[in-house]
Design a protein around this motif. Structure first.
Motif, PDB file in Angstrom:
ATOM      1  N   GLU A  42     -83.059 -78.094  38.635  1.00  0.00           N
ATOM      2  CA  GLU A  42     -83.537 -78.233  37.255  1.00  0.00           C
ATOM      3  C   GLU A  42     -83.941 -79.668  36.931  1.00  0.00           C
ATOM      4  O   GLU A  42     -84.922 -79.907  36.222  1.00  0.00           O
ATOM      5  CB  GLU A  42     -82.446 -77.770  36.288  1.00  0.00           C
ATOM      6  CG  GLU A  42     -82.841 -77.922  34.815  1.00  0.00           C
ATOM      7  CD  GLU A  42     -81.710 -77.533  33.876  1.00  0.00           C
ATOM      8  OE1 GLU A  42     -81.566 -78.202  32.835  1.00  0.00           O
ATOM      9  OE2 GLU A  42     -80.980 -76.569  34.186  1.00  0.00           O
ATOM     10  N   ILE A  88     -86.667 -68.543  38.527  1.00  0.00           N
ATOM     11  CA  ILE A  88     -85.544 -68.637  37.599  1.00  0.00           C
ATOM     12  C   ILE A  88     -84.332 -67.943  38.212  1.00  0.00           C
ATOM     13  O   ILE A  88     -84.407 -66.782  38.634  1.00  0.00           O
ATOM     14  CB  ILE A  88     -85.880 -67.961  36.249  1.00  0.00           C
ATOM     15  CG1 ILE A  88     -87.076 -68.656  35.584  1.00  0.00           C
ATOM     16  CG2 ILE A  88     -84.668 -67.960  35.322  1.00  0.00           C
ATOM     17  CD1 ILE A  88     -86.788 -70.037  35.061  1.00  0.00           C
ATOM     18  N   GLY A 113     -82.521 -63.121  40.092  1.00  0.00           N
ATOM     19  CA  GLY A 113     -83.511 -64.062  39.580  1.00  0.00           C
ATOM     20  C   GLY A 113     -84.882 -63.436  39.484  1.00  0.00           C
ATOM     21  O   GLY A 113     -85.075 -62.249  39.808  1.00  0.00           O
ATOM     22  N   VAL A 139     -92.278 -71.328  29.773  1.00  0.00           N
ATOM     23  CA  VAL A 139     -91.251 -71.330  30.817  1.00  0.00           C
ATOM     24  C   VAL A 139     -89.980 -72.024  30.327  1.00  0.00           C
ATOM     25  O   VAL A 139     -88.855 -71.597  30.661  1.00  0.00           O
ATOM     26  CB  VAL A 139     -91.787 -72.013  32.097  1.00  0.00           C
ATOM     27  CG1 VAL A 139     -90.655 -72.324  33.062  1.00  0.00           C
ATOM     28  CG2 VAL A 139     -92.832 -71.122  32.778  1.00  0.00           C
ATOM     29  N   LEU A 179     -87.429 -69.768  28.846  1.00  0.00           N
ATOM     30  CA  LEU A 179     -86.562 -69.042  29.776  1.00  0.00           C
ATOM     31  C   LEU A 179     -85.320 -69.857  30.100  1.00  0.00           C
ATOM     32  O   LEU A 179     -84.260 -69.297  30.406  1.00  0.00           O
ATOM     33  CB  LEU A 179     -87.315 -68.719  31.062  1.00  0.00           C
ATOM     34  CG  LEU A 179     -88.584 -67.872  30.952  1.00  0.00           C
ATOM     35  CD1 LEU A 179     -89.202 -67.653  32.339  1.00  0.00           C
ATOM     36  CD2 LEU A 179     -88.301 -66.540  30.299  1.00  0.00           C
ATOM     37  N   MET A 180     -85.451 -71.189  30.055  1.00  0.00           N
ATOM     38  CA  MET A 180     -84.330 -72.065  30.377  1.00  0.00           C
ATOM     39  C   MET A 180     -83.289 -72.082  29.256  1.00  0.00           C
ATOM     40  O   MET A 180     -82.193 -72.619  29.441  1.00  0.00           O
ATOM     41  CB  MET A 180     -84.851 -73.486  30.638  1.00  0.00           C
ATOM     42  CG  MET A 180     -85.818 -73.550  31.816  1.00  0.00           C
ATOM     43  SD  MET A 180     -86.674 -75.142  31.955  1.00  0.00           S
ATOM     44  CE  MET A 180     -85.307 -76.213  32.402  1.00  0.00           C
ATOM     45  N   TYR A 239     -79.412 -67.918  31.942  1.00  0.00           N
ATOM     46  CA  TYR A 239     -80.145 -68.883  32.802  1.00  0.00           C
ATOM     47  C   TYR A 239     -79.157 -69.747  33.581  1.00  0.00           C
ATOM     48  O   TYR A 239     -78.137 -70.212  33.055  1.00  0.00           O
ATOM     49  CB  TYR A 239     -81.046 -69.758  31.930  1.00  0.00           C
ATOM     50  CG  TYR A 239     -81.532 -71.016  32.626  1.00  0.00           C
ATOM     51  CD1 TYR A 239     -82.609 -70.981  33.495  1.00  0.00           C
ATOM     52  CD2 TYR A 239     -80.887 -72.239  32.417  1.00  0.00           C
ATOM     53  CE1 TYR A 239     -83.056 -72.120  34.142  1.00  0.00           C
ATOM     54  CE2 TYR A 239     -81.320 -73.393  33.056  1.00  0.00           C
ATOM     55  CZ  TYR A 239     -82.404 -73.327  33.921  1.00  0.00           C
ATOM     56  OH  TYR A 239     -82.836 -74.465  34.563  1.00  0.00           O
ATOM     57  N   ILE A 279     -83.676 -73.568  37.713  1.00  0.00           N
ATOM     58  CA  ILE A 279     -85.109 -73.355  37.815  1.00  0.00           C
ATOM     59  C   ILE A 279     -85.657 -74.168  38.991  1.00  0.00           C
ATOM     60  O   ILE A 279     -85.216 -75.292  39.238  1.00  0.00           O
ATOM     61  CB  ILE A 279     -85.836 -73.731  36.500  1.00  0.00           C
ATOM     62  CG1 ILE A 279     -87.337 -73.401  36.595  1.00  0.00           C
ATOM     63  CG2 ILE A 279     -85.621 -75.200  36.157  1.00  0.00           C
ATOM     64  CD1 ILE A 279     -88.068 -73.554  35.262  1.00  0.00           C
TER      65      ILE A 279
END
Length: 387
Positions: free
Chosen positions: A213, A233, A353, A363, A366-367, A372, A375
């Motif tokens: 990440e 992810i 994932g 995007v 999504l984090m 989560y 990434i």
């Protein structure tokens, strides 16, 4: 007394006149026979060819004629030998290219072999390639019918065209004497094509505190919010196909490509998963739909696919690939599909994932999801960054 002893005495002059006359008569007979045989051999060897065209002088004409005929006989013999040798070489070449090459094509796996199904035919490697990439390639996209060039002696060049969004790509692989060889972009037939080590946190070493990440955020800071990126992810907790479908509906602004599935309790067996969304080959008439229902999902273009269809699709792919013994041997697949089928039947289908494509802005949302975990940036567009 033997004939040899009589001849010796004849030569030394020891015979009387009567004995000497008999020997000379025998010698005369032998000379006559030899002369006759020589004439017969000349006639058979040289035929009735005349030599007037050589413009010979009267003196020495017979000697010159004999020399010419001998030379002609030798040349004829040499020509015959040359023809025999040339014919042998040509025959050998014909055997190699006309006979041996097809025999080798018959002995070894022939991807160009046409399989008749329903009202049409297709080369036997086409659908196994599609199904294999459906399970193991994250950037497969839509696949067009492979083109196969026969190079002879059991060697084939395979060209495969894929379409991912509006991007077209041609990939090549070589099969030589029944094995995939290290020529061309053969990597697209290997599991996890398009991904790198540690893409998902699920596959990293137990106890590893590595996080991709941080690198992803560095890349995002240098990009515009509207720049498109392809990322993987990772989830904190594995999710069911029902939860996966709900997740895709929640974040419908990004494109979902692939969802890897847990296929063993311990150990890493390579990427095996589900190609999300429209998964089409355009060849649904070329396989047994009763035996392999939902092998492709072309009919769901533009339609949300229910989780139960994804499940049946995934199980059909596994069963189909388990039946492709020759293909798996050719590409040297290390997947034990029977074990995978047994595992998911016992424990269910769970994803750890997803691979998605979207803008940096979308995007990042999504984090923020509660499930989560990490990434990994796989690719970016309109930027110098390519990871």
């Amino acid at each position: 007394m033997g004939y040899k002893d009589i001849l010796k005495k004849y030569k030394s002059g020891e015979l009387n006149e009567g004995e000497k006359a008999k020997i000379e008569e025998e010698i005369e007979k032998v000379e006559a026979i030899n002369e006759y045989l020589n004439d017969k051999i000349d006639e058979e060897l040289f035929g009735t060819n005349k030599v007037e065209e050589y413009n010979l002088d009267e003196m020495g004409k017979e000697q010159d004629e004999l020399t010419i005929n001998i030379n002609k006989a030798i040349n004829n013999k040499l020509k015959k030998y040359a023809i025999i040798v040339a014919s042998s070489v040509v025959t050998f070449i014909i055997f190699i290219y006309i006979i041996l090459s097809p025999i080798m094509n018959l002995i070894f796996y022939n991807p160009a072999k046409e399989i008749k199904v329903n009202n049409g035919s297709i080369n036997q490697i086409a659908i196994p390639i599609f199904a294999y990439m459906d399970l193991h390639s994250v950037d497969r996209g839509f696949i067009y019918k492979p083109k196969i060039e026969k190079e002879g002696f059991g060697k084939y060049q395979i060209t495969l065209e894929t379409q991912l969004d509006s991007h077209f790509e041609k990939r090549t692989a070589t099969i030589k004497r029944g094995r995939l060889v290290n020529e061309g972009d053969y990597g697209f037939l290997y599991p996890g094509s398009g991904m790198k080590w540690g893409t998902f946190s699920f596959n990293r070493q137990v106890g590893s505190d590595y996080k991709s990440e941080d690198r992803a955020r560095e890349i995002f800071d240098d990009l515009k919010p509207t720049t498109k990126v392809k990322v993987a992810i990772s989830f904190k907790n594995n999710i069911t196909l029902k939860e996966l479908c709900d997740y895709m509906k929640k974040y419908d602004k990004v494109g979902f490509f692939y969802a890897p599935v847990k296929i063993s309790e311990v150990g890493y067996q390579g990427y095996t998963g589900i190609t999300l969304g429209r998964s089409g080959y355009g060849m649904t008439n070329f396989y047994d739909k009763e035996k392999y229902p939902y092998l492709d999902l072309l009919q769901y273009d533009g339609v949300d696919i229910p989780p139960e269809i994804y499940e049946e699709h995934f199980m059909t792919l596994l069963n189909y690939m388990n039946d492709q013994k020759k293909f798996n041997k050719v590409i040297r697949s290390y997947f034990d599909y029977e074990s995978i089928i047994s595992y998911v039947e016992q424990y269910g289908i769970y994803s750890y994932g997803v691979v998605v494509k979207g803008t940096v802005e979308e995007v990042k949302k999504l984090m923020e999801d509660e499930n989560y975990d990490d990434i990994f940036v796989l690719d970016t567009w309109l930027t110098s960054y390519t990871n």
